[in-house]
Design a protein around this motif. Structure first.
Motif, mmCIF file in Angstrom:
data_model
loop_
_atom_site.group_PDB
_atom_site.id
_atom_site.type_symbol
_atom_site.label_atom_id
_atom_site.label_comp_id
_atom_site.label_asym_id
_atom_site.label_seq_id
_atom_site.Cartn_x
_atom_site.Cartn_y
_atom_site.Cartn_z
ATOM 1 N N THR A 112 0.836 -1.192 0.000
ATOM 2 C CA THR A 112 0.000 0.000 0.000
ATOM 3 C C THR A 112 0.876 1.249 0.000
ATOM 4 O O THR A 112 2.087 1.166 0.183
ATOM 5 N N ALA A 113 0.252 2.414 -0.214
ATOM 6 C CA ALA A 113 0.999 3.674 -0.260
ATOM 7 C C ALA A 113 1.440 4.120 1.127
ATOM 8 O O ALA A 113 2.403 4.886 1.252
ATOM 9 N N TRP A 114 0.741 3.674 2.149
ATOM 10 C CA TRP A 114 1.075 4.007 3.530
ATOM 11 C C TRP A 114 0.503 2.908 4.409
ATOM 12 O O TRP A 114 -0.291 2.079 3.940
ATOM 13 N N ALA A 115 0.891 2.871 5.661
ATOM 14 C CA ALA A 115 0.378 1.856 6.581
ATOM 15 C C ALA A 115 0.580 2.351 8.005
ATOM 16 O O ALA A 115 1.426 3.199 8.280
ATOM 17 N N ARG A 150 3.467 10.287 -5.748
ATOM 18 C CA ARG A 150 3.462 9.859 -7.143
ATOM 19 C C ARG A 150 2.054 9.472 -7.581
ATOM 20 O O ARG A 150 1.275 8.902 -6.812
ATOM 21 N N GLU A 151 1.763 9.769 -8.827
ATOM 22 C CA GLU A 151 0.433 9.523 -9.367
ATOM 23 C C GLU A 151 0.097 8.038 -9.284
ATOM 24 O O GLU A 151 0.924 7.174 -9.584
ATOM 25 N N GLY A 152 -1.130 7.760 -8.861
ATOM 26 C CA GLY A 152 -1.612 6.395 -8.786
ATOM 27 C C GLY A 152 -1.447 5.728 -7.445
ATOM 28 O O GLY A 152 -2.050 4.669 -7.207
ATOM 29 N N LEU A 153 -0.665 6.321 -6.533
ATOM 30 C CA LEU A 153 -0.491 5.694 -5.229
ATOM 31 C C LEU A 153 -1.711 5.906 -4.335
ATOM 32 O O LEU A 153 -2.117 4.995 -3.606
ATOM 33 N N LEU A 154 -2.271 7.117 -4.356
ATOM 34 C CA LEU A 154 -3.489 7.405 -3.593
ATOM 35 C C LEU A 154 -4.676 7.264 -4.541
ATOM 36 O O LEU A 154 -4.708 7.888 -5.593
ATOM 37 N N GLY A 178 8.287 7.167 -4.185
ATOM 38 C CA GLY A 178 7.786 5.958 -4.823
ATOM 39 C C GLY A 178 7.891 4.699 -4.000
ATOM 40 O O GLY A 178 7.841 3.587 -4.548
ATOM 41 N N GLY A 179 8.030 4.837 -2.687
ATOM 42 C CA GLY A 179 8.111 3.664 -1.828
ATOM 43 C C GLY A 179 6.745 3.080 -1.529
ATOM 44 O O GLY A 179 5.710 3.716 -1.732
ATOM 45 N N LEU A 180 6.746 1.849 -1.024
ATOM 46 C CA LEU A 180 5.516 1.167 -0.645
ATOM 47 C C LEU A 180 5.626 0.659 0.794
ATOM 48 O O LEU A 180 6.720 0.424 1.301
ATOM 49 N N ALA A 192 3.643 -4.680 -5.831
ATOM 50 C CA ALA A 192 2.818 -3.710 -6.556
ATOM 51 C C ALA A 192 1.664 -3.285 -5.652
ATOM 52 O O ALA A 192 1.184 -4.053 -4.802
ATOM 53 N N LEU A 193 1.211 -2.053 -5.839
ATOM 54 C CA LEU A 193 0.133 -1.507 -5.025
ATOM 55 C C LEU A 193 -1.139 -2.342 -5.149
ATOM 56 O O LEU A 193 -1.580 -2.664 -6.259
ATOM 57 N N SER A 194 -1.742 -2.682 -4.011
ATOM 58 C CA SER A 194 -3.064 -3.302 -3.990
ATOM 59 C C SER A 194 -4.098 -2.183 -3.931
ATOM 60 O O SER A 194 -4.290 -1.566 -2.881
ATOM 61 N N THR A 195 -4.759 -1.912 -5.035
ATOM 62 C CA THR A 195 -5.725 -0.816 -5.092
ATOM 63 C C THR A 195 -6.866 -1.037 -4.110
ATOM 64 O O THR A 195 -7.318 -0.095 -3.449
ATOM 65 N N ASP A 196 -7.331 -2.273 -3.982
ATOM 66 C CA ASP A 196 -8.460 -2.554 -3.093
ATOM 67 C C ASP A 196 -8.102 -2.293 -1.631
ATOM 68 O O ASP A 196 -8.876 -1.686 -0.892
ATOM 69 N N VAL A 197 -6.925 -2.750 -1.202
ATOM 70 C CA VAL A 197 -6.526 -2.550 0.188
ATOM 71 C C VAL A 197 -6.213 -1.076 0.436
ATOM 72 O O VAL A 197 -6.584 -0.509 1.471
ATOM 73 N N GLU A 198 -5.558 -0.434 -0.520
ATOM 74 C CA GLU A 198 -5.249 0.991 -0.375
ATOM 75 C C GLU A 198 -6.526 1.815 -0.269
ATOM 76 O O GLU A 198 -6.616 2.730 0.560
ATOM 77 N N ARG A 199 -7.518 1.499 -1.082
ATOM 78 C CA ARG A 199 -8.784 2.238 -1.010
ATOM 79 C C ARG A 199 -9.397 2.110 0.381
ATOM 80 O O ARG A 199 -9.868 3.091 0.961
ATOM 81 N N GLU A 200 -9.373 0.906 0.919
ATOM 82 C CA GLU A 200 -9.966 0.698 2.236
ATOM 83 C C GLU A 200 -9.203 1.457 3.317
ATOM 84 O O GLU A 200 -9.801 2.037 4.229
ATOM 85 N N LEU A 201 -7.876 1.479 3.231
ATOM 86 C CA LEU A 201 -7.081 2.240 4.192
ATOM 87 C C LEU A 201 -7.414 3.728 4.122
ATOM 88 O O LEU A 201 -7.512 4.409 5.152
#
Length: 338
Positions: free
Chosen positions: A148-151, A189-193, A228-230, A275-284
């Motif tokens: 994810t983009a953050w945690a 970076r674009e696409g992380l959030l 660009g870190g995860l 790679a970014l998990s869009t579903d988990v990132e959205r929930e976070l």
């Protein structure tokens, strides 16, 4: 015995510190770094409480190399954490970090240790989190964690080189105060959030000098996103935040409970790719919006009664409210893509 060093950050809560130290004792780390802030001159009982906390920290009763950084005067939360971690990562190449109110379950230490080793040389990965923040397990599929983009930093781990890269672009030394200092503008970076609320939240954090709403952790995440870190977010919660009482520095919410620590299961099942998990990132980001968004901030200012705040939190975090929030967010995303 755990070979990864552990850093315990404390202040003036001896009972919580004792419970967190007990969890660390079960892992028996070979190195323990103790970072303790000093008493505030405006709080007469701080000297006694800080002394009691440090007495608890002396109860290390397993074979262990103990390092201590005890402040004589109060540094404040921001300085105590950042300067404390600077001190830790000047001595070791990785560490597990727990604040005094973050009580780790038994799986957390092994999980963090394994992932620190697995991604040691992968500079795309910056943080290993032990707190799942209530993200539904189904979103992870068969995997033990997602990128994810953050945690959460309610029990986390990182490497010295990542922390030091952050401090190179965020060199706040706290000499002249806690105001954010950046050598490189924060620009995720674009696409992380992936949600508008998440983008707005971190844009506000990047521009804000409010270190209560947007503290050291937000700036750590902003650096990650800019470079660009995860982060690694676990499929289950392994660390419970229990520090919601009146003596909390920021998160005062008597009666609030975090998700209890659970077992993640071993061996870990790793994602097929970094790679970014869009579903988990959205929930976070939805979690962040509920607890730290504009509406939540206004509600804390308006609702002064602990009972009303508790009722509001219960309503906002109900399954129905969460599902509605998720649906509206996804609807908005589809509308923007159309």
């Amino acid at each position: 015995m755990l070979t990864t060093p552990v850093a315990l950050i404390a202040f003036n809560r001896p009972q919580l510190t004792e419970q967190t130290l007990a969890a660390i004792r079960s892992a028996r780390p070979a190195q323990l770094f103790l970072v303790a802030d000093g008493p505030r001159p405006t709080h007469p009982d701080d000297a006694e409480r800080c002394a009691a906390t440090r007495a608890v920290l002396e109860q290390v009763d397993w074979p262990c190399e103990v390092h201590r950084r005890y402040a004589d005067a109060n540094l404040g939360l921001e300085a105590n954490v950042e300067l404390g971690l600077d001190w830790v990562f000047a001595q070791v190449d990785r560490a597990i970090v727990l604040e005094d109110d973050c009580q780790a379950g038994p799986d957390f230490f092994r999980y963090a240790d394994e992932l620190l080793e697995r991604y040691r040389d992968d500079e795309r990965v910056w943080q290993v989190s032990g707190s799942g923040l209530g993200v539904p397990r189904r979103l992870f599929g068969d995997d033990s964690y997602a990128f994810t983009a953050w945690a959460s930093v309610w029990g986390w781990a990182t490497w010295a080189d990542r922390w030091q890269r952050h401090r190179t672009v965020f060199p706040r030394d706290h000499v002249a105060g806690d105001a954010p200092v950046r050598t490189v503008p924060a620009a995720p970076r674009e696409g992380l959030l992936v949600t508008r609320s998440g983008q707005q939240h971190f844009a506000e954090a990047a521009a804000s000098s409010d270190t209560v709403t947007h503290g050291w952790d937000k700036h750590w995440w902003l650096t990650m996103m800019t470079l660009g870190g995860l982060a690694i977010s676990p499929a289950v919660n392994m660390v419970e935040n229990v520090g919601w009482g009146e003596d909390a520095t920021h998160g005062v919410a008597p009666g609030k409970r975090d998700h209890a620590a659970a077992s993640i299961g071993f061996p870990l099942h790793h994602p097929a790719q970094v790679a970014l998990s869009t579903d988990v990132e959205r929930e976070l980001e939805l979690v962040l919006s509920r607890v730290g968004g504009r509406a939540a901030t206004i509600a804390r200012q308006v609702l002064r009664s602990p009972r009303l705040r508790h009722a509001a939190r219960t309503a906002v975090n109900s399954k129905a409210a969460t599902a509605t929030h998720r649906f509206l967010t996804q609807l908005g995303e589809r509308g923007r893509r159309a």
